[in-house]
Design an enzyme around this catalytic site. Structure first.
Site, PDB file in Angstrom:
ATOM      1  N   LYS A 197       5.106   1.490   0.904  1.00  0.00           N
ATOM      2  CA  LYS A 197       6.038   1.275  -0.200  1.00  0.00           C
ATOM      3  C   LYS A 197       7.488   1.519   0.210  1.00  0.00           C
ATOM      4  CE  LYS A 197       2.803   2.122  -4.011  1.00  0.00           C
ATOM      5  NZ  LYS A 197       2.131   0.886  -3.826  1.00  0.00           N
ATOM      6  N   THR A 253       2.961  -5.410  -8.543  1.00  0.00           N
ATOM      7  CA  THR A 253       2.054  -4.414  -9.076  1.00  0.00           C
ATOM      8  C   THR A 253       2.900  -3.231  -9.549  1.00  0.00           C
ATOM      9  OG1 THR A 253       1.701  -3.633  -6.824  1.00  0.00           O
ATOM     10  CG2 THR A 253       0.045  -5.117  -7.735  1.00  0.00           C
ATOM     11  N   GLY A 254       2.369  -2.449 -10.476  1.00  0.00           N
ATOM     12  CA  GLY A 254       3.140  -1.450 -11.206  1.00  0.00           C
ATOM     13  C   GLY A 254       3.958  -0.476 -10.398  1.00  0.00           C
ATOM     14  N   THR A 255       3.325   0.283  -9.535  1.00  0.00           N
ATOM     15  CA  THR A 255       4.046   1.311  -8.793  1.00  0.00           C
ATOM     16  C   THR A 255       5.028   0.683  -7.818  1.00  0.00           C
ATOM     17  OG1 THR A 255       2.087   2.721  -8.974  1.00  0.00           O
ATOM     18  CG2 THR A 255       3.767   3.386  -7.391  1.00  0.00           C
ATOM     19  N   THR A 256       4.590  -0.331  -7.095  1.00  0.00           N
ATOM     20  CA  THR A 256       5.469  -1.003  -6.139  1.00  0.00           C
ATOM     21  C   THR A 256       6.673  -1.602  -6.862  1.00  0.00           C
ATOM     22  OG1 THR A 256       3.631  -1.517  -4.649  1.00  0.00           O
ATOM     23  CG2 THR A 256       5.617  -2.860  -4.425  1.00  0.00           C
ATOM     24  N   ASP A 280     -10.514  -5.833  -3.749  1.00  0.00           N
ATOM     25  CA  ASP A 280      -9.436  -6.538  -4.450  1.00  0.00           C
ATOM     26  C   ASP A 280      -8.359  -6.998  -3.475  1.00  0.00           C
ATOM     27  OD1 ASP A 280     -10.713  -6.000  -6.872  1.00  0.00           O
ATOM     28  OD2 ASP A 280      -9.639  -4.114  -7.128  1.00  0.00           O
ATOM     29  N   HIS A 284       0.849  -1.188   0.000  1.00  0.00           N
ATOM     30  CA  HIS A 284       0.000   0.000   0.000  1.00  0.00           C
ATOM     31  C   HIS A 284       0.886   1.241   0.000  1.00  0.00           C
ATOM     32  CE1 HIS A 284      -3.551  -2.416   1.778  1.00  0.00           C
ATOM     33  NE2 HIS A 284      -3.666  -2.305   0.472  1.00  0.00           N
ATOM     34  N   ASP A 289      -3.681  -6.207  -8.510  1.00  0.00           N
ATOM     35  CA  ASP A 289      -4.010  -7.173  -7.452  1.00  0.00           C
ATOM     36  C   ASP A 289      -4.717  -8.382  -8.053  1.00  0.00           C
ATOM     37  OD1 ASP A 289      -3.006  -5.424  -5.504  1.00  0.00           O
ATOM     38  OD2 ASP A 289      -4.964  -4.543  -5.102  1.00  0.00           O
ATOM     39  N   SER A 338      -0.989  -1.369 -11.985  1.00  0.00           N
ATOM     40  CA  SER A 338      -1.075  -0.815 -10.641  1.00  0.00           C
ATOM     41  C   SER A 338      -2.188  -1.548  -9.907  1.00  0.00           C
ATOM     42  CB  SER A 338      -1.389   0.681 -10.737  1.00  0.00           C
ATOM     43  OG  SER A 338      -1.649   1.214  -9.472  1.00  0.00           O
ATOM     44  N   GLY A 339      -2.053  -1.699  -8.589  1.00  0.00           N
ATOM     45  CA  GLY A 339      -3.046  -2.437  -7.803  1.00  0.00           C
ATOM     46  C   GLY A 339      -4.482  -2.016  -8.067  1.00  0.00           C
ATOM     47  N   ASP A 388      -1.265  -1.650   4.795  1.00  0.00           N
ATOM     48  CA  ASP A 388      -1.434  -0.551   5.741  1.00  0.00           C
ATOM     49  C   ASP A 388      -2.815  -0.698   6.382  1.00  0.00           C
ATOM     50  OD1 ASP A 388      -1.654   1.761   7.178  1.00  0.00           O
ATOM     51  OD2 ASP A 388      -1.513   3.114   5.468  1.00  0.00           O
ATOM     52  N   HIS A 441      -9.755   0.212  -3.276  1.00  0.00           N
ATOM     53  CA  HIS A 441      -9.909  -1.105  -3.916  1.00  0.00           C
ATOM     54  C   HIS A 441      -9.804  -2.218  -2.867  1.00  0.00           C
ATOM     55  CE1 HIS A 441      -5.640  -0.371  -3.670  1.00  0.00           C
ATOM     56  NE2 HIS A 441      -5.372  -1.611  -3.976  1.00  0.00           N
ATOM     57  N   ARG A 453      -7.269 -13.560   0.371  1.00  0.00           N
ATOM     58  CA  ARG A 453      -8.102 -14.765   0.463  1.00  0.00           C
ATOM     59  C   ARG A 453      -7.584 -15.854  -0.473  1.00  0.00           C
ATOM     60  NH1 ARG A 453     -12.127 -16.924  -2.371  1.00  0.00           N
ATOM     61  NH2 ARG A 453     -12.373 -15.126  -3.721  1.00  0.00           N
TER      62      ARG A 453
END
Length: 121
Positions: free
Chosen positions: A13, A35-38, A91, A9, A61, A55-56, A81, A88, A97
């Protein structure tokens, strides 16, 4: 070689990037997805190759979730976080899960990530 998914989150990051720098040698032995940004931030911090997904909030996700369902992800390191609302959130819950349902190693913070990475061959 394990296939490791990395997600964090926004407020986590920096913590995930610092963790990845600390474990750069061990992470370099594995196939990294994020995921993209991470993923972009992890690549910039470590110089390691990371396959970037969306991106998430834009489906990243869900892409990781599909990889879990298809048996294409062995480990999920997801620095969550718990104090910030996520637009989202559905997601996020679905991803954790699926990791639980399919018995994928799952770490949600630094101490569990340390333990999970130590257990990965």
């Amino acid at each position: 070689m394990a296939r490791i998914g990395l997600v964090a989150h926004d407020d986590k990051k920096d913590e995930l990037c610092a963790w990845a720098v600390q474990h750069k040698r061990k992470l370099s032995e594995h196939d990294l997805w994020a995921t993209g940004t991470t993923g972009g931030r992890v690549m910039a911090a470590t110089g390691l190759p990371v396959t970037l997904l969306k991106s998430g909030p834009l489906g990243g996700d869900q892409q990781l979730g599909a990889m879990i369902c298809e048996g294409r992800l062995d480990v999920l390191i997801f620095f969550i976080d718990p104090l910030s609302a996520q637009p989202h959130d559905v997601d996020v819950k679905a991803l954790t899960r699926l990791a639980t349902l399919y018995d994928v190693l799952l770490a949600n913070n630094k101490p569990t990530a340390d333990a999970v990475l130590a257990a990965v061959q």
